[in-house]
Design a protein around this motif. Structure first.
Motif, mmCIF file in Angstrom:
data_model
loop_
_atom_site.group_PDB
_atom_site.id
_atom_site.type_symbol
_atom_site.label_atom_id
_atom_site.label_comp_id
_atom_site.label_asym_id
_atom_site.label_seq_id
_atom_site.Cartn_x
_atom_site.Cartn_y
_atom_site.Cartn_z
ATOM 1 N N PHE A 1 0.672 -1.245 -0.153
ATOM 2 C CA PHE A 1 -0.276 0.090 0.089
ATOM 3 C C PHE A 1 0.614 1.394 0.013
ATOM 4 O O PHE A 1 1.862 1.127 0.479
ATOM 5 C CB PHE A 1 -0.819 -0.025 1.050
ATOM 6 C CG PHE A 1 -1.931 -0.782 0.606
ATOM 7 C CD1 PHE A 1 -3.147 -0.639 0.640
ATOM 8 C CD2 PHE A 1 -2.013 -2.044 1.471
ATOM 9 C CE1 PHE A 1 -4.712 -0.963 0.063
ATOM 10 C CE2 PHE A 1 -3.183 -2.581 0.821
ATOM 11 C CZ PHE A 1 -4.311 -2.082 0.489
ATOM 12 N N ILE A 2 0.435 2.247 -0.285
ATOM 13 C CA ILE A 2 1.028 4.003 -0.477
ATOM 14 C C ILE A 2 -0.442 4.717 0.143
ATOM 15 O O ILE A 2 -1.165 3.953 0.272
ATOM 16 C CB ILE A 2 0.846 3.939 -1.883
ATOM 17 C CG1 ILE A 2 -0.193 4.086 -3.137
ATOM 18 C CG2 ILE A 2 2.760 3.911 -2.009
ATOM 19 C CD1 ILE A 2 0.426 5.255 -4.108
ATOM 20 N N VAL A 3 -0.648 5.927 0.383
ATOM 21 C CA VAL A 3 -1.267 6.512 0.529
ATOM 22 C C VAL A 3 -1.230 7.617 -0.169
ATOM 23 O O VAL A 3 -0.438 8.418 -1.130
ATOM 24 C CB VAL A 3 -0.902 7.459 2.042
ATOM 25 C CG1 VAL A 3 -1.975 8.814 2.344
ATOM 26 C CG2 VAL A 3 -0.989 6.165 3.520
ATOM 27 N N ARG A 4 -3.094 7.776 -0.404
ATOM 28 C CA ARG A 4 -2.957 9.137 -1.462
ATOM 29 C C ARG A 4 -3.916 9.967 -1.030
ATOM 30 O O ARG A 4 -4.623 9.941 0.368
ATOM 31 C CB ARG A 4 -3.698 8.636 -2.846
ATOM 32 C CG ARG A 4 -4.502 9.505 -3.521
ATOM 33 C CD ARG A 4 -5.553 9.138 -4.618
ATOM 34 N NE ARG A 4 -4.893 7.627 -5.189
ATOM 35 C CZ ARG A 4 -5.282 6.902 -6.603
ATOM 36 N NH1 ARG A 4 -6.601 6.849 -6.458
ATOM 37 N NH2 ARG A 4 -4.613 6.330 -7.422
ATOM 38 N N ALA A 5 -3.358 11.330 -0.995
ATOM 39 C CA ALA A 5 -3.692 12.506 -0.688
ATOM 40 C C ALA A 5 -4.159 13.300 -1.253
ATOM 41 O O ALA A 5 -3.917 13.810 -2.023
ATOM 42 C CB ALA A 5 -2.625 13.126 0.049
ATOM 43 N N GLU B 1 -5.940 8.211 2.206
ATOM 44 C CA GLU B 1 -7.192 6.734 2.485
ATOM 45 C C GLU B 1 -5.668 6.455 1.836
ATOM 46 O O GLU B 1 -4.056 6.446 0.862
ATOM 47 C CB GLU B 1 -7.301 7.042 0.973
ATOM 48 C CG GLU B 1 -8.054 7.317 -0.012
ATOM 49 C CD GLU B 1 -8.796 6.903 -0.865
ATOM 50 O OE1 GLU B 1 -9.668 6.426 -0.438
ATOM 51 O OE2 GLU B 1 -8.848 7.368 -2.164
ATOM 52 N N ARG B 2 -5.563 4.660 1.946
ATOM 53 C CA ARG B 2 -4.735 3.691 1.405
ATOM 54 C C ARG B 2 -5.196 3.379 0.235
ATOM 55 O O ARG B 2 -6.719 3.186 0.390
ATOM 56 C CB ARG B 2 -4.831 2.258 3.034
ATOM 57 C CG ARG B 2 -3.743 3.092 3.621
ATOM 58 C CD ARG B 2 -3.877 1.939 4.449
ATOM 59 N NE ARG B 2 -5.754 1.293 5.041
ATOM 60 C CZ ARG B 2 -5.299 0.463 5.934
ATOM 61 N NH1 ARG B 2 -4.527 0.395 7.197
ATOM 62 N NH2 ARG B 2 -6.619 -0.241 6.794
ATOM 63 N N VAL B 3 -4.253 3.333 -1.286
ATOM 64 C CA VAL B 3 -4.566 2.148 -1.893
ATOM 65 C C VAL B 3 -3.330 1.310 -2.662
ATOM 66 O O VAL B 3 -2.089 1.512 -1.566
ATOM 67 C CB VAL B 3 -4.768 3.671 -3.071
ATOM 68 C CG1 VAL B 3 -5.522 5.048 -2.793
ATOM 69 C CG2 VAL B 3 -3.252 4.057 -3.679
ATOM 70 N N GLN C 1 -3.572 6.311 11.367
ATOM 71 C CA GLN C 1 -4.795 5.432 12.164
ATOM 72 C C GLN C 1 -5.670 5.620 11.117
ATOM 73 O O GLN C 1 -6.233 6.056 11.295
ATOM 74 C CB GLN C 1 -5.358 4.867 13.468
ATOM 75 C CG GLN C 1 -6.231 4.106 14.059
ATOM 76 C CD GLN C 1 -6.830 3.803 14.637
ATOM 77 O OE1 GLN C 1 -6.506 4.573 16.113
ATOM 78 N NE2 GLN C 1 -7.941 3.075 15.602
ATOM 79 N N PHE C 2 -5.838 4.652 10.437
ATOM 80 C CA PHE C 2 -6.429 3.931 8.699
ATOM 81 C C PHE C 2 -7.802 4.018 9.176
ATOM 82 O O PHE C 2 -8.141 2.662 9.780
ATOM 83 C CB PHE C 2 -5.929 4.342 7.864
ATOM 84 C CG PHE C 2 -5.209 4.835 7.595
ATOM 85 C CD1 PHE C 2 -5.551 6.092 6.382
ATOM 86 C CD2 PHE C 2 -3.990 4.715 7.217
ATOM 87 C CE1 PHE C 2 -4.364 6.553 5.556
ATOM 88 C CE2 PHE C 2 -2.908 5.863 6.606
ATOM 89 C CZ PHE C 2 -3.104 6.192 5.974
ATOM 90 N N PRO D 1 -13.446 9.521 6.820
ATOM 91 C CA PRO D 1 -11.667 9.791 6.388
ATOM 92 C C PRO D 1 -11.206 10.402 7.280
ATOM 93 O O PRO D 1 -11.499 10.528 8.432
ATOM 94 C CB PRO D 1 -12.148 10.343 4.865
ATOM 95 C CG PRO D 1 -13.450 11.087 5.375
ATOM 96 C CD PRO D 1 -14.418 10.524 5.959
ATOM 97 N N LEU D 2 -10.208 9.685 7.324
ATOM 98 C CA LEU D 2 -8.878 10.226 8.002
ATOM 99 C C LEU D 2 -8.328 11.478 7.446
ATOM 100 O O LEU D 2 -7.619 11.493 6.144
ATOM 101 C CB LEU D 2 -7.429 9.382 7.836
ATOM 102 C CG LEU D 2 -6.145 9.936 8.450
ATOM 103 C CD1 LEU D 2 -6.550 10.379 10.030
ATOM 104 C CD2 LEU D 2 -5.394 9.218 8.430
#
Length: 224
Positions: A22-26, A133-135, A104-105, A113-114
């Motif tokens: 995973f990565i994080v999409r912002a 979010e994690r993608v 913490q997602f 949403p975080l």
């Protein structure tokens, strides 16, 4: 029959607890400005908040000329040395000690949403809302990167959201008494509707190479 497990997958689905998958999409935009000035960023989970600061500076065209902080659930993260006199009402925690993977997602990001708040230049008070979010990580892609963006970031020291509105009135109107002065001040390259993703990604790469996992200003002070 027991669930079939393979690395990063559970029953053929991506495992949200495997950090290698995973990565994080912002989704980021500056509060108080319409139409929105926004960026879609994809971040490695190892990125710390000091590095995220560098990414945001590059993504919106800021010059890191002012103080900043992250507000995450009421806790403040940034560079504690800027409040050595204890003048702030809140303690500032070290930004390099928190990474994307430490956040913490929620299980259902659509319902809850975080979000975190990034504030830059406490005078102009630029407040950026980040929805995270994690993608799934894509093979062969280099992170972090900017996927999309809308509009140019405001000029430094323009006076916040109200000052930017006044600036645009003058910049856009050839008959405005300050039109020529504003055009000279901001330079020929500026256009409020411009957003060059390729240039943003080059700036992000340059900033992270210079910061080496920390803040650039710390690296630069070590060289002096």
């Amino acid at each position: 029959m027991p669930a079939k497990l393979v690395r990063g997958m559970i029953c053929g689905m991506l495992d949200p607890f495997d950090p290698d998958r995973f990565i994080v999409r912002a989704e980021v935009h500056i509060l108080g400005i319409e139409p929105k000035i926004s960026r879609t960023l994809e971040l490695p989970i190892t990125l710390n908040l000091a590095q995220l600061h560098e990414v945001l500076q590059a993504a919106f065209g800021w010059t890191d000329s002012h103080l900043h902080q992250f507000n995450i659930g009421g806790l403040i993260y940034g560079a504690p040395e800027f409040d050595e006199d204890g003048l702030s009402d809140s303690r500032t925690f070290e930004a390099t000690e928190v990474r994307m993977i430490d956040l913490q997602f929620p299980y259902d990001p659509e319902e809850n949403p975080l979000t975190i708040l990034y504030e830059y230049d406490f005078g102009d008070n630029w407040r950026h809302l980040l929805r995270l979010e994690r993608v799934a990580r894509q093979e062969g892609v280099k992170y972090p990167r900017c996927l999309a963006g809308k509009r140019s970031g405001p000029p430094e020291d323009v006076g916040g959201t109200s000052g930017y509105a006044d600036f645009l009135d003058a910049w856009l109107d050839p008959d405005h008494e300050e039109h020529k002065a504003m055009r000279r001040w901001v330079g020929r390259k500026f256009h409020p509707e411009a957003c060059n993703v390729d240039e943003i990604n080059k700036a992000i790469g340059k900033a992270l190479r210079a910061s080496k996992g920390d803040y650039r200003f710390r690296r630069e002070s070590h060289r002096d």
